[in-house]
Design a protein around this motif. Structure first.
Motif, PDB file in Angstrom:
ATOM      1  N   HIS A  23       0.949  -1.293   0.157  1.00 45.47           N
ATOM      2  CA  HIS A  23      -0.030   0.177  -0.039  1.00 45.47           C
ATOM      3  C   HIS A  23       0.842   1.265   0.013  1.00 45.47           C
ATOM      4  N   HIS A  24       0.253   2.313  -0.093  1.00 44.94           N
ATOM      5  CA  HIS A  24       1.023   3.416  -0.068  1.00 44.94           C
ATOM      6  C   HIS A  24       1.492   3.592   1.412  1.00 44.94           C
ATOM      7  N   SER A  25       2.586   4.532   1.669  1.00 46.59           N
ATOM      8  CA  SER A  25       2.941   4.685   3.004  1.00 46.59           C
ATOM      9  C   SER A  25       2.076   5.766   3.646  1.00 46.59           C
ATOM     10  N   ARG A  26       1.742   6.734   3.041  1.00 44.04           N
ATOM     11  CA  ARG A  26       0.911   7.874   3.449  1.00 44.04           C
ATOM     12  C   ARG A  26      -0.665   7.897   2.876  1.00 44.04           C
ATOM     13  N   GLU A  27      -1.492   8.283   3.427  1.00 47.09           N
ATOM     14  CA  GLU A  27      -2.554   8.463   3.153  1.00 47.09           C
ATOM     15  C   GLU A  27      -2.793   9.361   1.720  1.00 47.09           C
ATOM     16  N   GLN A  28      -3.547   8.799   0.888  1.00 48.45           N
ATOM     17  CA  GLN A  28      -3.760   9.622  -0.434  1.00 48.45           C
ATOM     18  C   GLN A  28      -5.017  10.541  -0.186  1.00 48.45           C
ATOM     19  N   LYS A  55     -10.611   4.589   6.709  1.00 49.33           N
ATOM     20  CA  LYS A  55      -9.221   5.200   6.797  1.00 49.33           C
ATOM     21  C   LYS A  55      -7.910   4.186   6.059  1.00 49.33           C
ATOM     22  N   LYS A  83      -4.898   4.775   1.942  1.00 45.21           N
ATOM     23  CA  LYS A  83      -3.488   4.013   1.560  1.00 45.21           C
ATOM     24  C   LYS A  83      -3.371   3.001   0.649  1.00 45.21           C
TER      25      LYS A  83
END
Length: 391
Positions: free
Chosen positions: A109-114, A138, A142
């Motif tokens: 997944h992405h390391s930070r929220e998109q 939440k 990501k």
């Protein structure tokens, strides 16, 4: 249509003549459901699934069946034509490298929220109190813009129209899985409470749409469909940016084509409003543009629907598997499959024996699949693979 089976409560209309026995048994179970409408339609890419065969289409009256949608709710395809008519191998390799660096693959997944995705699907994404979407929202921030694994891919292709194309296959990630499992478990419990006549071993537990839980599933399912679309759009935006960077900005893009192949929708067929379940099947309404992908070693197609009523205006979602994943890893020869793709000039994703489950040899012949559904769709553009990124 290739054949019609009339031995069950309702007919089974098939667009293939080589369906395996296990998938056929599942189709017969569908045809014997008490709420089935008219008949069951089996597409030419059909093979065994959970409860309902992949490539199956069924319509019901006021009933929804979570396993007839599947676990990757909203999984589907998007494609876009570029203005490019040529692309060299070095440019392709550069694009593939940047895609792998920019888009999380497999379980990553992405390391930070998109960015928030709810605004893109406000009509269907109403949070059910204590529902799965609310709980998973939440985490989904990501996951949006990630490819996933299995048969999901990003592919660069050459079209029979002379243009280079981009195609992406992905779904609703963990959110869709959680929604599917939660409501299928509830359906099983409710069916046991009602002493349902549908055998549990069929794995076709159902929910009435006039029941609170049935309505909740329908709402959350639609939210997953929209999340899956947003997911593909985000990845496509990244790929388009990479194309711009690797071509000094000398590329334009056509309008995105999108089509889902795991969902249920309320539609009108044979004069009645019914719930059409498409599991590994896509809409093929009159003149509707669709996408039918092959394997990473065969053609894909941009098609126009013919609106055939016998298929509930549907068509296949791809080539369809002829070997299960473990079977492909056991039986296929890695070197032979790699050499097949190398001869075709495809920058492919076969790296080791574990990746053989996505080798071309694991899939049906897409040309036969397309021939078998010539009464469902017309071919607009044939797309041949140039480079593939797999999850």
């Amino acid at each position: 249509m290739k054949q019609v089976i009339t031995t069950e409560q309702k007919p089974i209309k098939l667009w293939l003549d080589d369906i395996d026995n296990a998938a056929l048994d599942q189709a017969k179970n569908l045809a014997n459901l008490p709420f089935i409408f008219k008949h069951v339609a089996i597409m030419p890419d059909s093979h065994l699934g959970y409860g309902m065969p992949i490539g199956g289409v069924m319509a019901t009256q006021n009933i929804i069946v979570p396993n007839a949608v599947g676990v990757d709710i909203g999984c589907g395809m998007c494609a876009v034509q570029t203005s490019m008519t040529e692309i060299d191998t070095n440019t392709l390799k550069g694009i593939l490298g940047k895609i792998r660096m920019s888009i999380p693959l497999g379980f990553k997944h992405h390391s930070r929220e998109q960015a928030d995705w709810i605004h893109s699907c406000e009509a269907s994404c109403k949070f059910i109190k204590d529902g799965i979407i609310e709980k998973e929202y939440k985490a989904s921030l990501k996951q949006v813009g990630t490819l996933g694994g299995g048969n999901h891919f990003i592919e660069i292709q050459r079209g029979s129209d002379g243009h280079i194309w981009i195609m992406i296959h992905s779904g609703s990630r963990n959110m869709g899985l959680k929604v599917a499992k939660h409501y299928n478990d509830l359906a099983i419990k409710m069916n046991e409470k009602w002493f349902s006549s549908v055998p549990k071993k069929w794995e076709l537990a159902f929910l009435p749409l006039d029941d609170e839980i049935g309505r909740a599933y329908f709402t959350e399912m639609n939210c997953c469909v929209e999340f899956a679309l947003t997911n593909r759009q985000r990845m496509l935006d990244v790929v388009k940016k990479i194309f711009k960077e690797n071509t000094h900005g000398n590329v334009d893009f056509g309008e995105m084509i999108n089509i889902a192949h795991n969902y249920a929708a309320v539609e009108k067929h044979f004069g009645e409003k019914v719930v059409v379940h498409r599991k590994g099947a896509t809409r093929a309404f009159p003149d509707q543009t669709g996408i039918i992908p092959g394997s990473q070693g065969s053609s894909s197609y941009i098609v126009k629907g013919k609106g055939n009523p016998d298929s509930f205006m549907s068509c296949s979602h791809g080539a369809g598997r002829k070997l299960g994943r473990k079977q492909a890893q056991r039986e296929l020869n890695l070197k032979a499959e790699q050499e097949r793709l190398d001869r075709l000039g495809v920058l492919h994703a076969l790296r080791g024996k574990k990746s053989l489950d996505e080798a071309a040899g694991a899939y049906k012949d897409i040309s036969v699949v397309m021939e078998n559904q010539s009464d469902l769709v017309d071919i607009d553009v044939e797309l041949r693979p140039l480079a593939v990124v797999k999850g």
